[in-house]
Design a protein around this motif. Structure first.
Motif, mmCIF file in Angstrom:
data_model
loop_
_atom_site.group_PDB
_atom_site.id
_atom_site.type_symbol
_atom_site.label_atom_id
_atom_site.label_comp_id
_atom_site.label_asym_id
_atom_site.label_seq_id
_atom_site.Cartn_x
_atom_site.Cartn_y
_atom_site.Cartn_z
ATOM 1 N N MET A 1 1.121 -1.405 0.053
ATOM 2 C CA MET A 1 -0.181 -0.247 -0.098
ATOM 3 C C MET A 1 1.353 1.124 0.180
ATOM 4 S SD MET A 1 -3.364 -1.853 0.189
ATOM 5 C CE MET A 1 -4.100 -0.485 0.703
ATOM 6 N N ILE A 2 0.827 2.234 -0.372
ATOM 7 C CA ILE A 2 1.093 4.089 -0.701
ATOM 8 C C ILE A 2 0.058 4.924 -0.399
ATOM 9 C CG2 ILE A 2 0.924 3.751 -3.501
ATOM 10 C CD1 ILE A 2 4.149 4.016 -3.467
ATOM 11 N N SER A 3 0.988 5.748 -0.503
ATOM 12 C CA SER A 3 0.490 7.054 0.119
ATOM 13 C C SER A 3 0.136 7.607 -1.440
ATOM 14 C CB SER A 3 0.828 8.280 1.173
ATOM 15 O OG SER A 3 0.666 7.791 2.578
ATOM 16 N N GLU B 1 -4.422 1.516 -15.851
ATOM 17 C CA GLU B 1 -2.660 0.553 -16.669
ATOM 18 C C GLU B 1 -1.971 0.227 -16.099
ATOM 19 O OE1 GLU B 1 0.073 -1.405 -18.729
ATOM 20 O OE2 GLU B 1 -0.843 0.372 -19.313
ATOM 21 N N PHE B 2 -0.958 2.119 -16.461
ATOM 22 C CA PHE B 2 -0.011 2.634 -16.525
ATOM 23 C C PHE B 2 0.300 3.272 -15.155
ATOM 24 C CE2 PHE B 2 3.113 6.155 -15.957
ATOM 25 C CZ PHE B 2 3.948 5.543 -17.282
ATOM 26 N N PHE B 3 -0.982 3.220 -14.096
ATOM 27 C CA PHE B 3 -0.851 3.397 -12.717
ATOM 28 C C PHE B 3 -0.343 1.947 -11.638
ATOM 29 C CE2 PHE B 3 -2.464 7.713 -12.851
ATOM 30 C CZ PHE B 3 -2.316 8.001 -11.790
ATOM 31 N N ASP B 4 -0.720 1.485 -12.710
ATOM 32 C CA ASP B 4 -0.274 -0.292 -11.796
ATOM 33 C C ASP B 4 0.772 -0.747 -12.135
ATOM 34 O OD1 ASP B 4 -3.096 -1.256 -10.154
ATOM 35 O OD2 ASP B 4 -4.331 -1.782 -12.126
ATOM 36 N N ARG B 5 1.756 -0.928 -13.866
ATOM 37 C CA ARG B 5 2.882 -1.666 -13.691
ATOM 38 C C ARG B 5 3.343 -0.134 -12.776
ATOM 39 N NH1 ARG B 5 4.085 0.235 -18.672
ATOM 40 N NH2 ARG B 5 2.693 1.698 -19.300
ATOM 41 N N PHE B 6 3.133 1.009 -12.238
ATOM 42 C CA PHE B 6 4.616 1.992 -12.175
ATOM 43 C C PHE B 6 4.582 1.125 -10.764
ATOM 44 C CE2 PHE B 6 5.798 6.318 -10.035
ATOM 45 C CZ PHE B 6 7.100 5.800 -10.501
ATOM 46 N N LEU B 7 3.021 1.136 -9.776
ATOM 47 C CA LEU B 7 3.258 0.782 -8.912
ATOM 48 C C LEU B 7 4.179 -0.276 -8.448
ATOM 49 C CD1 LEU B 7 -0.429 1.673 -8.174
ATOM 50 C CD2 LEU B 7 1.782 3.023 -7.022
ATOM 51 N N GLN B 8 3.873 -1.324 -9.409
ATOM 52 C CA GLN B 8 4.661 -2.929 -9.760
ATOM 53 C C GLN B 8 5.805 -2.422 -9.362
ATOM 54 O OE1 GLN B 8 3.883 -5.307 -8.786
ATOM 55 N NE2 GLN B 8 4.862 -6.336 -8.568
ATOM 56 N N ILE B 9 7.094 -1.445 -9.923
ATOM 57 C CA ILE B 9 7.988 -1.224 -10.126
ATOM 58 C C ILE B 9 8.433 -0.431 -8.814
ATOM 59 C CG2 ILE B 9 9.865 0.631 -10.784
ATOM 60 C CD1 ILE B 9 8.099 -0.383 -13.964
ATOM 61 N N ALA C 1 16.364 2.787 -4.270
ATOM 62 C CA ALA C 1 16.224 3.993 -4.382
ATOM 63 C C ALA C 1 15.399 5.552 -4.026
ATOM 64 C CB ALA C 1 15.518 3.726 -5.999
ATOM 65 N N ALA C 2 15.788 6.198 -4.146
ATOM 66 C CA ALA C 2 15.031 7.404 -2.956
ATOM 67 C C ALA C 2 14.261 7.907 -3.900
ATOM 68 C CB ALA C 2 16.402 8.475 -2.755
ATOM 69 N N ILE C 3 14.104 7.599 -5.831
ATOM 70 C CA ILE C 3 13.400 8.580 -6.306
ATOM 71 C C ILE C 3 13.830 7.660 -7.479
ATOM 72 C CG2 ILE C 3 12.883 10.197 -7.670
ATOM 73 C CD1 ILE C 3 14.862 11.662 -6.478
ATOM 74 N N ILE C 4 12.039 7.420 -7.632
ATOM 75 C CA ILE C 4 11.957 6.271 -9.031
ATOM 76 C C ILE C 4 10.791 7.571 -10.271
ATOM 77 C CG2 ILE C 4 11.068 4.571 -9.624
ATOM 78 C CD1 ILE C 4 11.077 3.068 -6.836
ATOM 79 N N ILE C 5 11.604 7.328 -11.589
ATOM 80 C CA ILE C 5 10.792 8.228 -12.743
ATOM 81 C C ILE C 5 10.425 7.600 -13.508
ATOM 82 C CG2 ILE C 5 10.658 10.584 -13.717
ATOM 83 C CD1 ILE C 5 12.561 11.975 -11.426
ATOM 84 N N PRO C 6 9.672 7.273 -14.020
ATOM 85 C CA PRO C 6 9.092 6.480 -15.646
ATOM 86 C C PRO C 6 10.022 7.482 -16.846
ATOM 87 C CG PRO C 6 7.008 6.912 -14.535
ATOM 88 C CD PRO C 6 8.283 7.608 -13.540
ATOM 89 N N ALA C 7 10.880 6.660 -17.737
ATOM 90 C CA ALA C 7 11.043 7.378 -18.603
ATOM 91 C C ALA C 7 9.862 7.412 -19.742
ATOM 92 C CB ALA C 7 12.249 7.797 -18.963
#
Length: 323
Positions: free
Chosen positions: A1-3, A158-166, A174-180
């Motif tokens: 779970m995430i805020s 779907e994009f939210f789900d993929r990024f949350l899994q990553i 990692a301190a910061i995770i950013i999609p490119a």
């Protein structure tokens, strides 16, 4: 779970006028936004029926419906947000709270994150980020939060789900995770050019490359970050450089990288054309004083943010109407 923290801040009239001049001078576009951008109404078609909703609501709907997100914190113009969104938010059981952009940063928060007042004004991007984070459950556990821009209505569930899994895979390191986000052409559907990089990361994507073996990328409206693990005092400078809007910004960017020990970034990108994803990751990590991971992903619509121009408004509206 995430805020999930929704960044819905606003600039004063002086800053808006300054930005509109930059857009006109460098892009030849007409800046139309004069009100509070997150509440700008956008028309769409849903379930075959025309609807009109404020910009921020498109994002909030996906956050409320996502089971991986256990709370939402919105930072911005609290009075306007509450007045416009109160009835919408009441439909959901998921906790959602507002943080006022004009609230001061609490003294204990300044101490906890070693905030330098001259670098982090209370109503700046970094100020809003840290106030909202401090109001979230993520702060109590010193874990990552998902930071979401309020102006990207086409980011899909779907994009939210993929990024949350990553995030779950990388948050330990990692301190910061950013999609490119991969852009297949020389420009995206909104006519904006990508950043061309060699993809030497572990996240390989099929798609066209230029003659130098590079692929085009643009940043999405999502970032996962843990402010306990990077220097929040760097955030405002990084935000001001994010779009390289004019030659002065570009010069500042290359001066920063030179001072960090990367004197050849300009030639690597513009002349040799071999700057890579991992090299950018290393440079930015050093700047933030915390490990950053740049994650190549597909999903061009996640990069379609509304900055306030007439062209963006018309094109995003057209895509929304297509359903």
């Amino acid at each position: 779970m995430i805020s999930a923290i929704v960044m819905a801040g606003y600039n004063n009239k002086r800053e808006v006028k300054k930005y509109s001049r930059i857009v006109a001078d460098n892009y030849g576009e007409r800046f139309i936004e004069s009100g509070y951008k997150p509440l700008r109404e956008f028309r769409a078609v849903q379930n075959g029926k025309p609807v009109s909703k404020p910009l921020i609501q498109y994002t909030l709907e996906r956050l409320f419906d996502n089971d991986r997100i256990d709370e939402i914190v919105i930072v911005g113009h609290q009075m306007l947000l509450e007045r416009r969104l109160a009835s919408f938010i009441k439909k959901y059981d998921k906790p959602c709270r507002m943080v006022n952009q004009n609230a001061r940063i609490p003294e204990d928060v300044k101490r906890r994150f070693n905030i330098a007042p001259r670098k982090v004004k209370y109503n700046s991007i970094a100020g809003n980020l840290i106030k909202a984070y401090a109001a979230s459950k993520a702060d109590a556990d010193k874990r990552h939060a998902l930071f979401v821009a309020a102006d990207s209505p086409l980011t899909t569930s779907e994009f939210f789900d993929r990024f949350l899994q990553i995030i779950t895979q990388l948050q330990e390191d990692a301190a910061i995770i950013i999609p490119a986000v991969l852009i297949d052409g020389k420009r995206d559907r909104l006519g904006r050019p990508p950043l061309w990089l060699r993809n030497d990361s572990r996240f390989q994507l099929a798609g066209p490359k230029d003659p130098y073996g590079r692929q085009g990328f643009r940043l999405s409206a999502l970032i996962a970050a843990n402010p306990y693990r990077f220097d929040i005092n760097t955030a405002n400078t990084a935000y001001s450089l994010r779009k390289c809007l004019n030659p002065n910004i570009q010069l500042k960017l290359f001066r920063i990288t030179h001072n960090q020990g990367y004197p050849n970034v300009y030639s690597k990108y513009f002349l040799r054309k071999d700057l890579s994803v991992n090299e950018v990751t290393n440079i930015v990590s050093e700047f933030f004083r915390g490990r950053l991971e740049l994650i190549p992903m597909k999903g061009e619509e996640a990069t379609f943010d509304y900055d306030g121009t007439d062209r963006e408004y018309r094109m995003i509206t057209s895509i929304l109407k297509d359903g």
